[in-house]
Design a protein around this motif. Structure first.
Motif, short mmCIF file in Angstrom:
data_model
loop_
_atom_site.label_atom_id
_atom_site.label_comp_id
_atom_site.label_asym_id
_atom_site.label_seq_id
_atom_site.Cartn_x
_atom_site.Cartn_y
_atom_site.Cartn_z
N ALA A 104 0.52 -1.29 0.48
CA ALA A 104 0.12 0.16 -0.21
C ALA A 104 0.77 0.89 0.05
CB ALA A 104 -0.83 0.32 1.05
N TYR B 178 -1.43 -9.16 -1.90
CA TYR B 178 -2.97 -8.03 -2.72
C TYR B 178 -2.48 -7.81 -3.91
CZ TYR B 178 -6.95 -4.88 -3.85
OH TYR B 178 -7.97 -4.40 -3.96
N SER C 6 -2.59 -4.49 -5.79
CA SER C 6 -2.62 -3.15 -5.77
C SER C 6 -1.50 -2.56 -7.29
CB SER C 6 -1.70 -3.00 -4.77
OG SER C 6 -0.70 -2.95 -3.91
N MET D 13 -4.20 3.86 -7.37
CA MET D 13 -5.33 3.49 -6.28
C MET D 13 -4.60 3.69 -4.97
SD MET D 13 -5.52 -1.56 -6.67
CE MET D 13 -6.35 -0.98 -5.05
N ILE E 73 -7.17 0.11 -0.65
CA ILE E 73 -6.30 -0.71 -1.02
C ILE E 73 -6.36 -1.46 0.24
CG2 ILE E 73 -3.74 -1.97 -1.56
CD1 ILE E 73 -2.91 0.32 -2.56
N ALA F 145 -8.10 -5.03 0.57
CA ALA F 145 -7.14 -6.76 0.85
C ALA F 145 -7.67 -7.14 2.30
CB ALA F 145 -6.10 -5.85 0.57
#
Ligand code: GDP
Length: 443
Positions: free
Chosen positions: A136, A159, A161, A165, A170, A174
């Motif tokens: 993230a 995840y 991402s 984003m 996120i 997630a």
């Protein structure tokens, strides 16, 4: 880790040995030097002052035993106080109470957050947990790619991402995915900045509010000393962290951050990063670290590391081969790869009691990875049969091997020569030869 501090403290203890008792005069003189050593290690000024007061009180107090060597008594007192300073008991992650549990990794850019997220996932998986990595950090270029690559390397799910984003979205998405997939622990690598700023803190607070983490780990670069402590204080005030990960403890960090962070923030160091490799993260055990600072070694950690890599059966088989001089290039390569995983020779020696001092006398024993890689390249160029039966390797085979790995014939010759000598030495040490029996039973 802590080398200068370690040397300085040992110098102080040496002065106590040979003295008959602990008295006001020698204790005060010793404490002055301990104080300087701690300040030089960049330990927080206030923390040093309190530490010295406590040690002084104990040294001159009734705890002191008659008939015990003063140097040993001082070492014991300083050891116990160091353990306290480092946080007392080992503090583990508290992941109970939610499935999946959520761990937020927070800290400034470059502190080692992304690397530590992957290392922690790796550690948790070894404890039979199912971790899920969540990249993230949308601000540092390539941070997301970096974590995806590390996750792939470890074979741990992450995840998917992308940098466009929003970090808050996120984290929430997630967590939903982790619930659906049945993962145990979600590790969120949050965005860092170069400095603390309000927007960053607000964003982290929003994520915290949305995902209710069980743990918020502040990741700090140990090399930044007191700066790390100040930044930790500020993250703690705004987010209430639950613990600290100190990275780059393998470098020449003087120890100031490790020795001050608990006293200043009230939060314990839970893990330390000891290198760039994904296996180089350790649970922070204050008593063992105090032991290392005082040159007492840390055999427990060493044994645990070795156990994680070798089974008992394998160890017995290796001992048998050494005894009979059957140790071949295949075994050699396996051991070398294992050693690379456990850490450098240098770092292993430091954990053995007494070896810290010996190492200082011997100088730098670090075998660089490049050298190990060269040796591995030569062994890789051998055929299976040659690896298992090194005596087969004649001149024409040596030439072929050198060509195959792109090194010189001399390199191959040198390796085979050292290997043959090593094998002979092992045989003697393990009691396979005519000399004394080694401690391994003959199987
Ligand atoms: P982030 O910006 O906080 O995500 O930082 P990174 O995880 O990308 O780490 C920054 C740099 O520090 C990278 O080059 C890492 O390989 C390195 N690093 C992280 N942890 C350690 C450690 O424990 N020891 C050493 N020597 N390097 C580390």
């Amino acid at each position: 880790m802590f080398e200068t501090l370690s040397d300085r403290l040992n110098g102080v203890f040496e002065k106590f040995s040979g003295q008959k008792t602990l008295n006001e005069e020698n204790v005060q003189a010793g404490l002055r030097e301990v104080r300087l050593a701690l300040l030089e290690a960049d330990v927080n000024f206030k923390v040093v002052k309190e530490f010295i007061a406590r040690v002084g009180e104990k040294c001159l107090g009734q705890d002191v035993l008659k008939g015990v060597d003063p140097a040993q008594q001082v070492i014991k007192i300083v050891h116990d106080e160091l353990v306290d300073l480092l946080g007392g008991d080992t503090t583990e992650l508290d992941l109970a109470g939610a499935k999946p549990a959520v761990v937020m990794m927070v800290g400034l850019q470059g502190s080692g957050k992304t690397t530590s997220s992957a290392k922690l996932a790796n550690l948790l998986r070894k404890q039979n947990k199912k971790p899920f990595l969540v990249p993230a950090d949308v601000y540092r270029p390539a941070a997301i790619d970096q974590l995806h690559t590390l996750a792939k390397q470890l074979g741990i799910p992450a995840y998917q991402s992308t940098p466009d984003m929003n970090p808050v979205d996120i984290a929430s998405a997630a967590l939903d995915e982790a619930k659906e997939q049945g993962y145990d622990v979600v590790l969120i690598d949050t965005a860092g900045r170069l400095h603390i700023d309000e927007q960053l803190m607000e964003e982290l607070a929003t994520i915290k509010g949305n995902v209710s983490p069980q743990e918020i780990l502040f990741v700090a670069d140990a090399m930044t000393g007191q700066d790390a402590v100040t930044v930790a204080e500020s993250f703690n005030e705004q987010l209430e962290i639950s613990g600290v990960v100190l990275t780059k403890m393998d470098g020449d960090a003087r120890g100031g951050a490790a020795l001050s962070i608990k006293s200043v923030t009230g939060k314990s160091v839970k893990f330390v990063g000891m290198g760039e490799k994904l296996s180089e993260m350790e649970i922070f055990h204050p008593d063992r670290i105090a032991g290392r600072i005082l040159g007492m070694g840390d055999v427990l950690t060493l044994v645990e590391k070795a156990q994680a890599e070798v089974s008992e059966k394998e160890a017995e088989e290796m001992a048998r081969k050494m005894q009979k001089a059957e140790f071949d290039f295949e075994d050699f390569r396996t051991q070398m790869r294992r050693m690379k995983k456990i850490g450098s020779l240098d770092s292993i020696l430091k954990m053995i009691p007494g070896m810290g001092a010996l190492k200082n006398k011997l100088g730098d024993l670090n075998v660089p990875d490049s050298e190990l890689n060269r040796v591995e390249a030569i062994i890789n160029s051998m055929t299976n049969q040659e690896r298992r039966n090194p005596q087969l390797i004649n001149q024409s085979r040596k030439e072929r091997i050198a060509k195959g790995c792109g090194l010189k014939l001399k390199d191959v010759n040198d390796l085979i020569k050292s290997f043959t000598q090593m094998r002979q030495m092992m045989k003697q040490m393990m009691g396979g030869g005519k000399g004394k029996k080694g401690k391994f039973p003959k199987l």
